[in-house]
Design an enzyme around this catalytic site. Sequence first.
Site, PDB file in Angstrom:
ATOM      1  N   TYR A  78       0.841  -1.201   0.000  1.00 24.91           N
ATOM      2  CA  TYR A  78       0.000   0.000   0.000  1.00 24.91           C
ATOM      3  C   TYR A  78       0.879   1.255   0.000  1.00 24.91           C
ATOM      4  O   TYR A  78       0.577   2.230  -0.679  1.00 24.91           O
ATOM      5  CB  TYR A  78      -0.948   0.016   1.216  1.00 24.91           C
ATOM      6  CG  TYR A  78      -1.953   1.138   1.108  1.00 24.91           C
ATOM      7  CD1 TYR A  78      -3.174   0.931   0.463  1.00 24.91           C
ATOM      8  CD2 TYR A  78      -1.667   2.407   1.601  1.00 24.91           C
ATOM      9  CE1 TYR A  78      -4.077   1.973   0.312  1.00 24.91           C
ATOM     10  CE2 TYR A  78      -2.564   3.452   1.457  1.00 24.91           C
ATOM     11  CZ  TYR A  78      -3.775   3.227   0.813  1.00 24.91           C
ATOM     12  OH  TYR A  78      -4.662   4.249   0.653  1.00 24.91           O
ATOM     13  N   PHE A 130      -7.117  21.083 -25.726  1.00 27.59           N
ATOM     14  CA  PHE A 130      -7.421  19.657 -25.747  1.00 27.59           C
ATOM     15  C   PHE A 130      -8.648  19.454 -24.857  1.00 27.59           C
ATOM     16  O   PHE A 130      -8.795  20.131 -23.836  1.00 27.59           O
ATOM     17  CB  PHE A 130      -6.248  18.779 -25.297  1.00 27.59           C
ATOM     18  CG  PHE A 130      -6.611  17.326 -25.419  1.00 27.59           C
ATOM     19  CD1 PHE A 130      -6.765  16.750 -26.669  1.00 27.59           C
ATOM     20  CD2 PHE A 130      -6.917  16.554 -24.307  1.00 27.59           C
ATOM     21  CE1 PHE A 130      -7.191  15.436 -26.805  1.00 27.59           C
ATOM     22  CE2 PHE A 130      -7.341  15.236 -24.439  1.00 27.59           C
ATOM     23  CZ  PHE A 130      -7.483  14.674 -25.688  1.00 27.59           C
ATOM     24  N   THR A 131      -9.500  18.525 -25.242  1.00 18.49           N
ATOM     25  CA  THR A 131     -10.822  18.368 -24.615  1.00 18.49           C
ATOM     26  C   THR A 131     -10.760  18.308 -23.081  1.00 18.49           C
ATOM     27  O   THR A 131     -11.355  19.148 -22.400  1.00 18.49           O
ATOM     28  CB  THR A 131     -11.494  17.099 -25.155  1.00 18.49           C
ATOM     29  OG1 THR A 131     -10.587  16.005 -24.995  1.00 18.49           O
ATOM     30  CG2 THR A 131     -11.842  17.247 -26.630  1.00 18.49           C
ATOM     31  N   ASP A 221       1.992  19.969 -21.081  1.00 18.77           N
ATOM     32  CA  ASP A 221       1.296  18.696 -21.275  1.00 18.77           C
ATOM     33  C   ASP A 221       2.245  17.834 -22.102  1.00 18.77           C
ATOM     34  O   ASP A 221       2.285  17.916 -23.331  1.00 18.77           O
ATOM     35  CB  ASP A 221      -0.029  18.922 -21.995  1.00 18.77           C
ATOM     36  CG  ASP A 221      -0.787  17.612 -22.225  1.00 18.77           C
ATOM     37  OD1 ASP A 221      -0.138  16.539 -22.199  1.00 18.77           O
ATOM     38  OD2 ASP A 221      -2.001  17.650 -22.452  1.00 18.77           O
ATOM     39  N   LYS A 264       0.156   7.105 -23.599  1.00 19.70           N
ATOM     40  CA  LYS A 264       0.590   7.343 -24.984  1.00 19.70           C
ATOM     41  C   LYS A 264       2.074   6.963 -25.140  1.00 19.70           C
ATOM     42  O   LYS A 264       2.396   5.800 -25.281  1.00 19.70           O
ATOM     43  CB  LYS A 264       0.340   8.812 -25.353  1.00 19.70           C
ATOM     44  CG  LYS A 264      -1.122   9.127 -25.677  1.00 19.70           C
ATOM     45  CD  LYS A 264      -1.967   9.338 -24.478  1.00 19.70           C
ATOM     46  CE  LYS A 264      -3.302   9.961 -24.777  1.00 19.70           C
ATOM     47  NZ  LYS A 264      -4.140  10.023 -23.549  1.00 19.70           N
ATOM     48  N   ARG A 388     -13.041  14.585 -34.559  1.00 18.96           N
ATOM     49  CA  ARG A 388     -12.378  15.694 -33.875  1.00 18.96           C
ATOM     50  C   ARG A 388     -12.844  16.961 -34.585  1.00 18.96           C
ATOM     51  O   ARG A 388     -12.146  17.559 -35.373  1.00 18.96           O
ATOM     52  CB  ARG A 388     -10.850  15.580 -33.949  1.00 18.96           C
ATOM     53  CG  ARG A 388     -10.274  14.412 -33.168  1.00 18.96           C
ATOM     54  CD  ARG A 388     -10.037  14.656 -31.690  1.00 18.96           C
ATOM     55  NE  ARG A 388     -11.163  14.482 -30.827  1.00 18.96           N
ATOM     56  CZ  ARG A 388     -11.079  14.123 -29.527  1.00 18.96           C
ATOM     57  NH1 ARG A 388      -9.920  13.829 -28.993  1.00 18.96           N
ATOM     58  NH2 ARG A 388     -12.144  14.061 -28.778  1.00 18.96           N
ATOM     59  N   PHE A 455     -18.661  14.250 -26.930  1.00 19.53           N
ATOM     60  CA  PHE A 455     -18.259  13.335 -28.007  1.00 19.53           C
ATOM     61  C   PHE A 455     -18.180  11.880 -27.545  1.00 19.53           C
ATOM     62  O   PHE A 455     -18.345  10.967 -28.341  1.00 19.53           O
ATOM     63  CB  PHE A 455     -16.907  13.762 -28.605  1.00 19.53           C
ATOM     64  CG  PHE A 455     -15.811  13.900 -27.585  1.00 19.53           C
ATOM     65  CD1 PHE A 455     -15.638  15.084 -26.889  1.00 19.53           C
ATOM     66  CD2 PHE A 455     -14.957  12.843 -27.316  1.00 19.53           C
ATOM     67  CE1 PHE A 455     -14.632  15.211 -25.934  1.00 19.53           C
ATOM     68  CE2 PHE A 455     -13.946  12.954 -26.375  1.00 19.53           C
ATOM     69  CZ  PHE A 455     -13.792  14.146 -25.673  1.00 19.53           C
TER      70      PHE A 455
END
Length: 463
Positions: A78, A130-131, A221, A264, A388, A455
Amino acid sequence: MAMKKITKRSWAEPYKIKVVEPLKMTTLAEREKAAREAGYNTFLLKSEDVYIDLLTDSGTNAMSDNQWAGMMIGDEAYAGSKNFYYLWDNIKKYYGHPYFVPTHQGRAAEHMISKILITPGDFIPGNMYFTTTKLHQELAGATFIDVIIDEAHDPYSEHPFKGNIDIQKLEDLIKKVGAKKIPYVSMAGPVNMAGGQPFSMTNLKEVKKVCDKHGIQLWFDATRAAENAYFIQEREKGFKTKSIEKIFYEMCSYFEGIWVSAKKDLMVNIGGIIATKNKKVYEEARNMVVVYEGLHTYGGLAGRDMEAMARGIEEMLDYNNLHARVGQVRYFGEELAKYGIPFVKPIGGHAVFLDAKKFLPHVKQDQFPAQTLAAEIYIDSGVRTMERGIVSAGRNKETGKHNYPKLELVRCTFPRRVYTQAHIDVTVESIASVYQKRKSIKGLKMIYEPKYLRFFQARFKKI
Ligand code: PLI
């Protein structure tokens, strides 16, 4: 017999296949039914009904044998897992930021950074939205302002660094609202919604100078930052002989802090990162993570996930891996171009973005051309892509009307190390076949719209 002359030397993937995952082949009638039942939204399709899945490169990458081996030494304590410390060491070594908080994925990091840095009424300039990034900034009370260069909104501009920030736009905003109302500049690279377009090191340094002059923090980002480093090495003067690792380190060094979706570039199925030089922000994030994610030494992740992330960082900076990754996307774009199919130039890092406005010029933007095109491609061949465009852009906070983005795109995104050249050929032929019958394609009507990030779950009906 005449011998064919060698005119080129091709690249190939720096890996071979050890495990395969069978794909289901479907009939046209089955795909028509599946698309109808999914409300013509590719996010609502069952993955089993998809043949080649180009929805996203997020969490869908193939891990290496080295990463899988790492999963077996997951320390699931943990508190204080050894995998956490190995990951932290690699973050210090490669990203160069001393403080680290793990999160279960990128948007959890965005949530915390937005909450920590934003005061309601603030403005956040960024290189295109970006969303999830923009939504978290808005939920924290800020207004997002797009300060990317104009070329980024022109699908056919061949500018090599369409992810650059327009310094004048940034200065104008600071003059208009005052530096005190801008807690940080939000920079991403390559820019997802612009077509996977990178920023240059020169631009980054200029942005940093402006931020320093006005006492504004600069945050990154860094979700696909390894790809950005690859493009800098390929295209920017003075970087040809520098290693990806060095370029990556230098890029990260200009930022106060970074957030990352590890799903990614790091080639794992789950994971996120906050890393920073700012001790105060770090301490707040470390406090907050236990509320939303889990203890600060696992942040919503299993020990094995952190081990795979740590090994993923080492692999993502390998030149040959990046060369094959970008090369595959480029091959796909070059094959599409042979059929005259319109898409965003230059070919981006993670995806090729089809220009739905040009592909289906007779479908009005409020009849969702990109949504329509993504549905048609799926029905044709079982290839899943992503809208998009106007659906992703959501509604204006004040007027409640649709935002009408200049770019109306269908993203064909390549998971890393997953598909072969033959898969790409099949996809190209399917898109070409939809292109040939484009005049008979009609738009869609939205019949269900969720409140946030519509979306993902919106439903449509054929007109
Ligand atoms: O999907 P997350 O929550 O791990 O990460 C959110 C996120 C943040 N920044 C950027 C540039 C992204 O691309 C991103 C997620 N992208 C997705 C899911 C995509 O399909 O592009």
